[in-house]
Design a protein around this motif. Structure first.
Motif, mmCIF file in Angstrom:
data_model
loop_
_atom_site.group_PDB
_atom_site.id
_atom_site.type_symbol
_atom_site.label_atom_id
_atom_site.label_comp_id
_atom_site.label_asym_id
_atom_site.label_seq_id
_atom_site.Cartn_x
_atom_site.Cartn_y
_atom_site.Cartn_z
ATOM 1 N N THR B 196 -6.134 22.849 -8.689
ATOM 2 C CA THR B 196 -6.468 23.958 -7.784
ATOM 3 C C THR B 196 -5.648 23.955 -6.507
ATOM 4 O O THR B 196 -5.372 24.994 -5.943
ATOM 5 C CB THR B 196 -7.968 23.926 -7.399
ATOM 6 O OG1 THR B 196 -8.220 22.650 -6.799
ATOM 7 C CG2 THR B 196 -8.843 24.104 -8.614
ATOM 8 N N ILE B 197 -5.275 22.768 -6.037
ATOM 9 C CA ILE B 197 -4.521 22.770 -4.783
ATOM 10 C C ILE B 197 -3.091 22.273 -4.965
ATOM 11 O O ILE B 197 -2.382 21.995 -4.008
ATOM 12 C CB ILE B 197 -5.231 21.978 -3.663
ATOM 13 C CG1 ILE B 197 -5.712 20.627 -4.198
ATOM 14 C CG2 ILE B 197 -6.366 22.788 -3.067
ATOM 15 C CD1 ILE B 197 -6.196 19.696 -3.126
ATOM 16 N N GLU B 198 -2.680 22.137 -6.217
ATOM 17 C CA GLU B 198 -1.285 21.848 -6.520
ATOM 18 C C GLU B 198 -0.687 20.659 -5.796
ATOM 19 O O GLU B 198 0.429 20.698 -5.279
ATOM 20 C CB GLU B 198 -0.415 23.081 -6.236
ATOM 21 C CG GLU B 198 -0.612 24.122 -7.299
ATOM 22 C CD GLU B 198 0.251 25.345 -7.053
ATOM 23 O OE1 GLU B 198 0.827 25.452 -5.966
ATOM 24 O OE2 GLU B 198 0.341 26.169 -7.961
ATOM 25 N N HIS B 199 -1.446 19.617 -5.667
ATOM 26 C CA HIS B 199 -0.819 18.377 -5.225
ATOM 27 C C HIS B 199 -1.406 17.262 -6.066
ATOM 28 O O HIS B 199 -2.390 17.442 -6.786
ATOM 29 C CB HIS B 199 -1.013 18.121 -3.734
ATOM 30 C CG HIS B 199 -2.423 17.886 -3.321
ATOM 31 N ND1 HIS B 199 -3.062 18.691 -2.406
ATOM 32 C CD2 HIS B 199 -3.339 16.958 -3.697
ATOM 33 C CE1 HIS B 199 -4.300 18.243 -2.229
ATOM 34 N NE2 HIS B 199 -4.495 17.203 -3.011
ATOM 35 N N LYS B 200 -0.782 16.125 -6.004
ATOM 36 C CA LYS B 200 -1.307 15.038 -6.818
ATOM 37 C C LYS B 200 -1.332 13.738 -6.040
ATOM 38 O O LYS B 200 -0.698 13.600 -5.000
ATOM 39 C CB LYS B 200 -0.493 14.900 -8.105
ATOM 40 C CG LYS B 200 0.940 14.530 -7.878
ATOM 41 C CD LYS B 200 1.606 14.166 -9.188
ATOM 42 C CE LYS B 200 2.821 13.328 -8.841
ATOM 43 N NZ LYS B 200 3.640 12.942 -9.918
ATOM 44 N N ILE B 201 -2.105 12.811 -6.543
ATOM 45 C CA ILE B 201 -2.226 11.504 -5.905
ATOM 46 C C ILE B 201 -1.155 10.588 -6.483
ATOM 47 O O ILE B 201 -1.029 10.467 -7.699
ATOM 48 C CB ILE B 201 -3.613 10.889 -6.200
ATOM 49 C CG1 ILE B 201 -4.742 11.864 -5.841
ATOM 50 C CG2 ILE B 201 -3.764 9.541 -5.504
ATOM 51 C CD1 ILE B 201 -5.115 11.940 -4.403
ATOM 52 N N ALA B 202 -0.382 9.982 -5.619
ATOM 53 C CA ALA B 202 0.567 8.962 -6.072
ATOM 54 C C ALA B 202 0.396 7.768 -5.139
ATOM 55 O O ALA B 202 -0.132 7.912 -4.030
ATOM 56 C CB ALA B 202 1.983 9.497 -6.007
ATOM 57 N N SER B 203 0.801 6.604 -5.556
ATOM 58 C CA SER B 203 0.653 5.439 -4.679
ATOM 59 C C SER B 203 1.731 5.498 -3.596
ATOM 60 O O SER B 203 2.816 6.046 -3.805
ATOM 61 C CB SER B 203 0.802 4.146 -5.472
ATOM 62 O OG SER B 203 2.152 3.957 -5.842
ATOM 63 N N ALA B 204 1.420 4.913 -2.435
ATOM 64 C CA ALA B 204 2.392 4.876 -1.339
ATOM 65 C C ALA B 204 3.651 4.140 -1.783
ATOM 66 O O ALA B 204 4.768 4.521 -1.424
ATOM 67 C CB ALA B 204 1.779 4.202 -0.108
ATOM 68 N N THR B 205 3.465 3.096 -2.598
ATOM 69 C CA THR B 205 4.631 2.331 -3.087
ATOM 70 C C THR B 205 5.577 3.224 -3.872
ATOM 71 O O THR B 205 6.793 3.201 -3.652
ATOM 72 C CB THR B 205 4.148 1.179 -4.002
ATOM 73 O OG1 THR B 205 3.171 0.422 -3.287
ATOM 74 C CG2 THR B 205 5.302 0.276 -4.400
#
Lengths: 403, 403
Positions: B196-205
């Motif tokens: 719905t908000i067109e972003h995703k979770i990725a690790s900082a690393t």
């Protein structure tokens, strides 16, 4: 086989050096010339414009037979310690004479000055001490003290850096009662122009200033440098990307001084009387080395004295590591950088008479000063990328160079 | 006014952090969020990609009310000391809860694990000691020892870095009997995509790896970073010329390690069991940091453990300077980096209850750890030219920032 010793920096080797070397050879009647040279850091506390190996190579190719290195612990010191390190090494290698340049070209004033100093030693030291207490720098206080005992304007001019060094060489030879004849050659004045061969004598300082400020070897500078030197300087810069000068080490000094405690800084040779606080308080106030030097210099601490101290900070040289230099009375070792065939013959002849080790490669464990030598190399090379650094530092562990 | 504490690095702040922060606020019912963040160097012994002030600014602009700094002496340490530094500071500021991310999202396993550990403490320590003697790294030995006392696969997975940290936070709260409620939020998996908000979770690393290897913020990375972070990263790099990563500090490490004696290196926190010799012997054999790490890492010394030690070499942090961190049982001070209006109100309310100094500017003399903090700043900034260095280090001596 007779040898004459020259005490040099060759930073870089120019026509004045060539003149000095040829005249010395002729005047001394030596078969073999031994130049003992400061390494990567110089007596005035500066990084040499190119490293010792490249400077030694130019010297050998210009006709010098043997190039030795003044140990770092003696090289970056006042004139008396510098002279001691150089003269004792030359003595260990059995030279018959040491021939230095002077304004006047006559050795008697130097010998006489030494005699006067011996007679009036107490008076000299009292006066020196008094002027130091007044806040004068050592060279200034010393000049006043010499004047006091009659070594003033009539004698050799001890306000001239080259005369100061010459006097230190003479003193060392006479004080240690060495079997070496002190000799001097009159220097050709800066700006001296030999019409017949179309080159002129300029000081190494003015040559460096010219090429470092311009970023290349100008026609003006080329007029004072043998083609060998011009080629070596240009090739060095093509490989490493730059010549060496204090400005390039300023970021390291900023890092080092801001991450050392005042107590740690206070252990570095030459950091005394609160200089550590002065350094820490000002190190981030300047945009470059030149600016910073202007912030920290005082009447007491000359530019040269401070530069030497900063060199010791860069190389992490602590007072307690080098305490012995003032009491030592023979060379700790002789470090050989390079030689010609003639030089090799001379060394073979002298080697069996030598009382100290001849260092042909930087082996560890021979003498603690060699550990400091290695640190000086690593500090000097710190500005390069790892591949160049590795190649250049490996040179220390290889046999001496040939022309 | 109720506050919840978050223990963070925000290197850089991404959608996963935003999720954690919003969920924590909701779950705890707090009016005010206090993030305590590692400064310029991180728990894994790495320079932060941008400095603490810029990371704090993003946090405040993203809705965090107060940003504190974990003292360097606690931040660049194993999980237990890191937790101690963070939790004791949050306690000093009177937070009601601490809310951390975990794989599972349930707090009971953490509390149970702590109870088990208390019951079987002797057995745990014996087993830990045994595995360390076998040459295992601390995290590995610890994992085996937990398994031995039944904290194995059925309980929380202490092989997961985030669970290890969460467990350390919980242990600290319970061991010191603090008036803080430990809470946990289930982490969104890496790669989680919110359609719905067109972003995703990725690790900082993985985000850092992407942008540091590409040299710019790729579209891929932008998908995981709030625009605030993207702008801040880009602006930082426009001014300073680069983001921070170990590779840029490698020349300094080479310089430092080759000019320090083994004895001097041995005084640095974390240099033990002959690591000083290993460092000195290998430092010139690699062409970059990555290559060198591969040369020096062993089964016993993990990448992270070594990086922390190298950070202490860079910042000149000696074991004897920070001995007290293991016995200290209250925060030495609370360092405030920035706050919103809400944060300011909360601090005004709490200030009178505080038992330790609230540091709003880096004054000297308040605590010896602040001298180390200043060195960490100077080391971190060492790569910049003097003007930027001066401007950035002056920030330390100014009042906290506002959003």
């Amino acid at each position: 086989m007779k040898a004459t010793g020259l005490i040099v920096e060759y930073n870089p080797f120019h026509y004045g050096h060539q003149y000095h070397f040829l005249q010395s050879k002729e005047a001394s009647g030596a078969d073999c010339t031994v130049a003992i040279m400061s390494g990567n850091f110089l007596q005035r506390g500066e990084p040499a414009i190119i490293d010792k190996w490249h400077r030694a190579q130019i010297a050998l190719q210009s006709g010098i037979d043997i190039v030795l290195e003044i140990p770092y612990v003696f090289a970056v010191q006042n004139s008396d310690l510098f002279a001691k390190g150089a003269v004792l090494s030359l003595d260990a290698l059995g030279v018959d004479s040491i021939c230095f340049g002077s304004e006047d070209g006559s050795i008697e004033p130097f010998v006489n000055a030494h005699n006067e100093l011996q007679v009036h030693e107490k008076e000299y030291h009292e006066s020196l001490h008094e002027h130091l207490k007044e806040g004068l720098s050592f060279p200034e206080a010393s000049r006043h003290a010499y004047h006091k005992i009659g070594l003033g304007d009539d004698a050799i001019d001890l306000g001239q850096p080259n005369n100061i060094l010459g006097f230190s060489y003479t003193k060392t030879i006479l004080d240690y009662n060495l079997n070496i004849k002190p000799m001097t050659i009159q220097r050709k004045q800066s700006g001296y122009h030999d019409e017949t061969i179309e080159h002129k004598i300029a000081s190494a300082t003015s040559i460096r200033k010219e090429i470092l400020s311009q970023g290349y070897i100008t026609e003006e500078a080329k007029g004072s440098l043998p083609p060998l030197t011009v080629d070596a300087l240009e090739q060095y810069r093509d490989v490493t990307g730059s010549w060496h000068e204090w400005e390039l080490y300023f970021p390291l000094l900023q890092y080092k001084i801001s991450t050392m405690s005042p107590e740690e800084l206070g252990q570095i040779h030459g950091v005394e009387e609160g200089l550590e606080h002065r350094f820490k308080q000002t190190i981030h106030k300047a945009n470059n080395f030149q600016e910073w030097m202007n912030l920290i210099k005082t009447k007491r601490y000359t530019w040269t004295r401070l530069q030497r101290t900063l060199t010791h900070i860069l190389t992490n040289t602590k007072t307690k590591e080098i305490e012995s230099i003032s009491t030592i009375n023979e060379a700790p070792y002789v470090r050989l950088l390079g030689m010609t065939n003639m030089g090799q013959q001379y060394i073979s002849q002298q080697k069996k008479e030598m009382d100290c080790p001849l260092i042909t490669q930087l082996h560890k464990g021979v003498h603690p000063f060699l550990t400091i030598e290695e640190r000086a190399v690593d500090s000097y090379l710190s500005m390069f990328k790892p591949t160049i650094k590795r190649e250049r530092r490996n040179r220390e562990f290889m046999p001496p160079i040939l022309p």
